[in-house]
Design a protein around this motif. Structure first.
Motif, short mmCIF file in Angstrom:
data_model
loop_
_atom_site.label_atom_id
_atom_site.label_comp_id
_atom_site.label_asym_id
_atom_site.label_seq_id
_atom_site.Cartn_x
_atom_site.Cartn_y
_atom_site.Cartn_z
N ILE A 108 5.60 67.97 -10.33
CA ILE A 108 5.55 67.14 -9.11
C ILE A 108 5.82 65.67 -9.46
O ILE A 108 6.63 65.00 -8.81
N VAL A 118 6.75 68.65 -3.34
CA VAL A 118 5.43 69.24 -3.58
C VAL A 118 5.33 70.71 -3.16
O VAL A 118 4.93 71.56 -3.97
N TRP A 138 7.54 60.96 -3.34
CA TRP A 138 6.31 61.57 -3.84
C TRP A 138 6.08 62.97 -3.29
O TRP A 138 5.58 63.85 -4.01
N VAL A 139 6.41 63.21 -2.02
CA VAL A 139 5.93 64.45 -1.37
C VAL A 139 7.00 65.52 -1.12
O VAL A 139 6.65 66.68 -0.92
N VAL A 175 7.26 57.41 0.00
CA VAL A 175 6.51 58.59 0.45
C VAL A 175 7.35 59.86 0.27
O VAL A 175 6.87 60.87 -0.24
#
Length: 313
Positions: free
Chosen positions: A112, A159, A155-156, A152
């Protein structure tokens, strides 16, 4: 751990923990390696921590480029904290065992954060592209909301898929040896220990890598082709030099990260390369975060000036 198979009546070995061999083949260097990795980890924490502080505190560094740099430094600290404390603990205690769940968490966290790093490097390249190729529109395109959204997303976005990938890897049957010839839990050494056919999982891992690692790299390449083309058309030599200097630090970090990572994951499979794989795996997980603050501070007058203002305090 042994369990009875009621269907076949055979004993099956179910792996409940793994042994990270790490540098166990260098018994006389355990203390030395502990000292080296302790210094590296402290350097990463201090260097990247300083970059985070100055990009937040210095009024002259409140631009998108330094906003991304501060986030990148925070990501570097998180990324190395997944592996280095564990390596240090193994060198200190000599236990080297890691539970099935801990191994899964470490693998998932590493992927991740690694994907977030690839995407953030692409975002930083895009920021330089807009600054150099579309300078008049830069404040409009790279406004505060867009910058936050890009962070954002970096980062996501990966995931859910990476959690599923990790789940699929750890759903495989591990029924034989439990010794991972590596310094941390990673897909390639885990797949080598899995029983049965791992072809589909290997393909899915490669597809995920292609999506989240190669795609950002191609975006970085595209951005820099356009950047270099624009720079070469600038009339003044000083303008070209200044434009190149703002990009060179980022290019060096990209080269370090992708260069060492590609050697680990794109190399041909040979039994004689495990030692070199450990070295290069450590290179992109530890050495790149060490050099990141050095590259950005030594080659950037604004960062040096901000450090001079901060350090006397």
């Amino acid at each position: 751990f042994k369990a009875e198979d009621p269907m076949a009546g055979n004993n099956l070995t179910v792996v409940k923990e793994f042994i990270l061999l790490g540098f166990s083949d260098l018994p006389n260097l355990q203390g030395f390696l502990f000292g080296v990795f302790s210094i590296i980890y402290l350097s990463i924490l201090i260097g990247n921590g300083l970059l985070i502080v100055i990009t937040k505190m210095d009024p002259g560094l409140q631009t998108p480029m330094y906003f991304f740099l501060g986030n990148f430094s925070f990501l570097e600290i998180c990324y190395t904290s997944v592996t280095l404390p564990r390596i240090l603990a193994d060198l200190w205690t000599q236990k080297r065992t890691i539970s099935f769940l801990q191994c899964a968490v470490q693998t998932c966290s590493l992927y991740i954060l690694g994907v977030a790093e690839c995407l953030l490097l692409a975002v930083m390249a895009y920021d330089r592209y807009v600054a150099i190729c579309k300078p008049l529109y830069y404040p409009l395109i790279m406004n505060r909301n867009v910058c936050i959204q890009l962070i954002v997303v970096s980062w996501v976005i990966g995931v859910p898929i990476l959690i599923v990938e990790t789940y699929l890897i750890f759903c495989l049957n591990f029924c034989g040896p439990n010794k991972l010839n590596h310094v941390f839990c990673d897909a390639p050494p885990l797949l080598e220990l899995a029983c049965g056919d791992t072809y589909k999982i290997e393909i899915s891992v490669q597809v995920a890598a292609l999506t989240f690692v190669i795609t950002p790299f191609l975006l970085i390449l595209t951005s820099y082709v356009k950047i270099i083309t624009t720079i070469l058309r600038l009339p003044s030599t000083s303008g070209r030099a200044k434009a190149f200097s703002t990009c060179s630090s980022h290019l060096m970090v990209v080269g370090l990260f992708y260069g060492s990572g590609s050697i680990v994951y794109l190399r041909p499979k040979t039994r004689h390369s495990t030692g070199s794989v450990k070295v290069f795996a450590l290179f992109y997980t530890t050495v790149t975060p060490v050099f990141n603050p050095l590259i950005y501070s030594l080659r950037n007058k604004d960062v040096i000036a901000a450090l001079k203002k901060l350090l006397p305090k």
